[in-house]
Design a protein around this motif. Structure first.
Motif, PDB file in Angstrom:
ATOM      1  N   ARG A 292       0.835  -1.206   0.000  1.00 54.52           N
ATOM      2  CA  ARG A 292       0.000   0.000   0.000  1.00 54.52           C
ATOM      3  C   ARG A 292       0.872   1.260   0.000  1.00 54.52           C
ATOM      4  N   TYR A 293       0.208   2.422  -0.030  1.00 51.47           N
ATOM      5  CA  TYR A 293       0.942   3.683  -0.168  1.00 51.47           C
ATOM      6  C   TYR A 293       0.650   4.643   0.987  1.00 51.47           C
ATOM      7  N   VAL A 294       1.666   5.461   1.273  1.00 52.74           N
ATOM      8  CA  VAL A 294       1.487   6.591   2.186  1.00 52.74           C
ATOM      9  C   VAL A 294       1.325   7.832   1.313  1.00 52.74           C
TER      10      VAL A 294
ATOM     11  N   ALA B 236      -8.914  21.355   1.882  1.00 52.50           N
ATOM     12  CA  ALA B 236      -8.251  20.240   1.186  1.00 52.50           C
ATOM     13  C   ALA B 236      -8.036  19.079   2.160  1.00 52.50           C
ATOM     14  N   LEU B 237      -7.611  19.400   3.373  1.00 56.52           N
ATOM     15  CA  LEU B 237      -7.390  18.353   4.390  1.00 56.52           C
ATOM     16  C   LEU B 237      -8.690  17.595   4.672  1.00 56.52           C
ATOM     17  N   THR B 238      -9.772  18.334   4.798  1.00 56.41           N
ATOM     18  CA  THR B 238     -11.059  17.714   5.118  1.00 56.41           C
ATOM     19  C   THR B 238     -11.548  16.828   3.974  1.00 56.41           C
ATOM     20  N   LYS B 239     -11.429  17.367   2.739  1.00 54.53           N
ATOM     21  CA  LYS B 239     -11.913  16.599   1.584  1.00 54.53           C
ATOM     22  C   LYS B 239     -11.085  15.339   1.379  1.00 54.53           C
ATOM     23  N   LEU B 240      -9.765  15.459   1.507  1.00 54.16           N
ATOM     24  CA  LEU B 240      -8.911  14.273   1.321  1.00 54.16           C
ATOM     25  C   LEU B 240      -9.240  13.222   2.370  1.00 54.16           C
ATOM     26  N   THR B 241      -9.447  13.675   3.597  1.00 50.05           N
ATOM     27  CA  THR B 241      -9.789  12.742   4.672  1.00 50.05           C
ATOM     28  C   THR B 241     -11.104  12.038   4.347  1.00 50.05           C
ATOM     29  N   ARG B 242     -12.087  12.810   3.908  1.00 45.10           N
ATOM     30  CA  ARG B 242     -13.405  12.238   3.572  1.00 45.10           C
ATOM     31  C   ARG B 242     -13.301  11.227   2.426  1.00 45.10           C
ATOM     32  N   LEU B 243     -12.400  11.506   1.475  1.00 44.25           N
ATOM     33  CA  LEU B 243     -12.259  10.610   0.326  1.00 44.25           C
ATOM     34  C   LEU B 243     -11.545   9.307   0.688  1.00 44.25           C
ATOM     35  N   PHE B 244     -10.525   9.386   1.556  1.00 46.43           N
ATOM     36  CA  PHE B 244      -9.701   8.191   1.800  1.00 46.43           C
ATOM     37  C   PHE B 244     -10.140   7.370   3.010  1.00 46.43           C
ATOM     38  N   VAL B 245     -10.924   7.942   3.923  1.00 44.15           N
ATOM     39  CA  VAL B 245     -11.338   7.164   5.103  1.00 44.15           C
ATOM     40  C   VAL B 245     -12.190   5.936   4.747  1.00 44.15           C
TER      41      VAL B 245
ATOM     42  N   GLY C  30      -4.401   4.913   8.763  1.00 47.23           N
ATOM     43  CA  GLY C  30      -3.964   5.979   9.659  1.00 47.23           C
ATOM     44  C   GLY C  30      -4.040   7.343   8.990  1.00 47.23           C
ATOM     45  N   ILE C  31      -4.189   8.351   9.823  1.00 47.18           N
ATOM     46  CA  ILE C  31      -4.169   9.740   9.326  1.00 47.18           C
ATOM     47  C   ILE C  31      -3.299  10.553  10.280  1.00 47.18           C
ATOM     48  N   ILE C  32      -2.327  11.245   9.705  1.00 49.28           N
ATOM     49  CA  ILE C  32      -1.538  12.208  10.481  1.00 49.28           C
ATOM     50  C   ILE C  32      -1.917  13.594   9.968  1.00 49.28           C
TER      51      ILE C  32
ATOM     52  N   GLU D 193      -3.408   1.988  -3.475  1.00 48.00           N
ATOM     53  CA  GLU D 193      -4.237   1.836  -2.276  1.00 48.00           C
ATOM     54  C   GLU D 193      -3.562   2.596  -1.128  1.00 48.00           C
ATOM     55  N   VAL D 194      -4.241   3.611  -0.637  1.00 46.69           N
ATOM     56  CA  VAL D 194      -3.654   4.458   0.410  1.00 46.69           C
ATOM     57  C   VAL D 194      -4.129   3.977   1.779  1.00 46.69           C
ATOM     58  N   ASP D 195      -3.192   3.575   2.634  1.00 43.91           N
ATOM     59  CA  ASP D 195      -3.599   3.191   3.992  1.00 43.91           C
ATOM     60  C   ASP D 195      -3.172   4.238   5.018  1.00 43.91           C
ATOM     61  N   LEU D 196      -2.331   5.186   4.589  1.00 47.31           N
ATOM     62  CA  LEU D 196      -1.918   6.253   5.511  1.00 47.31           C
ATOM     63  C   LEU D 196      -1.928   7.584   4.776  1.00 47.31           C
ATOM     64  N   LEU D 197      -2.700   8.522   5.319  1.00 46.39           N
ATOM     65  CA  LEU D 197      -2.801   9.863   4.739  1.00 46.39           C
ATOM     66  C   LEU D 197      -2.095  10.842   5.670  1.00 46.39           C
ATOM     67  N   VAL D 198      -1.102  11.537   5.128  1.00 40.71           N
ATOM     68  CA  VAL D 198      -0.395  12.550   5.936  1.00 40.71           C
ATOM     69  C   VAL D 198      -0.762  13.918   5.365  1.00 40.71           C
ATOM     70  N   ASN D 199      -1.642  14.613   6.073  1.00 40.01           N
ATOM     71  CA  ASN D 199      -2.067  15.944   5.638  1.00 40.01           C
ATOM     72  C   ASN D 199      -1.084  16.959   6.193  1.00 40.01           C
ATOM     73  N   CYS D 200      -0.076  17.288   5.371  1.00 44.40           N
ATOM     74  CA  CYS D 200       0.995  18.158   5.861  1.00 44.40           C
ATOM     75  C   CYS D 200       1.001  19.523   5.171  1.00 44.40           C
TER      76      CYS D 200
END
Ligand SMILES: NC(=O)c1ccc[n+]([C@@H]2O[C@H](COP(=O)([O-])OP(=O)(O)OC[C@H]3O[C@@H](n4cnc5c(N)ncnc54)[C@H](OP(=O)(O)O)[C@@H]3O)[C@@H](O)[C@H]2O)c1
Length: 273
Positions: free
Chosen positions: A16-18, A127-136, A146-148, A93-100
């Motif tokens: 998977r991908y970070v 952008a952080l909120t939308k990405l989180t909503r898309l990948f969760v 995971g999400i950082i 496949e993203v299993d870890l999203l780092v919103n930096c």
């Protein structure tokens, strides 16, 4: 049966991908190095394609991991959907999203151009909120992820001279706290890392004069270490240094006015009037 907590370095994450936003420089680029060193494949997101290409080549060569790039301006409201589609099309496949990714502008609120205000809100919050909503949902389906979220010490109270920036970081802390609780029983760790001042180009790009800052300026490594430790231990919010912890703890005894005044004093932003 209880779902085991997320481990970003577990063997079953190796394909998977970070996904790291703000990966072209500073703290985001350091997250990329650290995850690559630990064998994780990466998807780097930012606008600076040259910087990301150089970093990707280096990490592929030195660490033998796969590194994909998605050039995106997170100030564009379409970008999160485009990034998600890029992942679907490329079977990433993203299993870890780092919103930096994030930006700031030091100075009086009323002196900041409208267009800059919108950019700060769009990148730091939307952008952080939308990405989180898309990948969760994918993480929920796999019961693993995971999400950082990279917030800031400035998010614990309003900071005079950094009013909008501190408000966007408060938003990130609040969102993270709630999502942490919502998702913790589903094998998904959500953590906000809240650094003080860090030695990256961020201070210059936000016109924040280093000489005026009345707190130590730390190396970005401490942010990455604290965030990964927090993620592994399924913490809600992590404060990288002892000074950060003392400042937040002191808010339990200080008045709100005192906490806000102190935050402004430490940030050291002088009024230009
Ligand atoms: N440095 C500090 O003192 C400090 C303290 C507390 C928290 N933080 C937080 O840490 C995070 C990273 O900051 P840093 O210190 O590493 O700053 P940095 O070196 O300036 O990096 C910022 C990153 O955000 C990306 N970015 C900015 N605007 C973007 C946009 N419109 N679209 C896509 N990407 C964008 C930049 O990439 P491109 O320019 O290539 O697009 C860059 O990769 C931020 O969220 C910041 O608020 C920093």
């Amino acid at each position: 049966m209880a779902v085991p907590p997320y481990n970003p370095f577990a063997a079953d994450c190796s394909l998977r991908y970070v996904l790291i936003t703000g990966a072209s420089m500073g703290i985001g680029a350091l997250f990329a190095r650290e995850f690559a060193k630990n064998g994780r494949n990466l998807l780097l997101v930012a606008r600076s394609v040259d910087k990301m290409t150089l970093l990707a080549e280096k990490l592929r060569l030195e660490e033998g991991v796969k590194v994909a790039l998605c050039t995106a301006d997170l100030n564009n409201p379409q970008s999160p959907d485009r990034i998600y589609k890029f992942c679907c099309d490329a079977k990433i496949e993203v299993d870890l999203l780092v919103n930096c990714a994030g930006l700031s502008q030091a100075g009086e609120f009323s002196a900041i151009e409208q267009i800059k205000l919108e950019e700060i809100m769009m990148v730091n919050m939307m952008a952080l909120t939308k990405l989180t909503r898309l990948f969760v949902p994918g993480m929920v389906k796999r019961k693993n992820g995971g999400i950082i979220n990279v917030a800031s010490l400035g998010g614990f109270q309003g900071v005079p001279g950094l009013a909008l920036y501190s408000a966007t970081k408060s938003f990130i802390i609040t969102l993270t706290e709630a999502l942490h609780e919502e998702l913790k029983e589903r094998g998904i760790s959500v953590v906000a890392v809240c650094p003080g001042f860090i030695d990256t180009g961020f201070l210059e790009s936000s016109s924040h004069k280093r000489a005026d800052i009345r707190l130590p300026i730390y190396k970005p490594e401490i942010v990455v270490d604290a965030a990964i430790r927090g993620l592994k231990n399924n913490r809600r919010v992590v404060l990288p240094t002892l000074i950060d912890k003392l400042l937040v703890f002191s808010q339990r005894v200080a008045s709100r006015g005192m906490a806000i005044g102190l935050a402004g004093f430490f940030a050291g932003i002088r009024s230009e009037r």
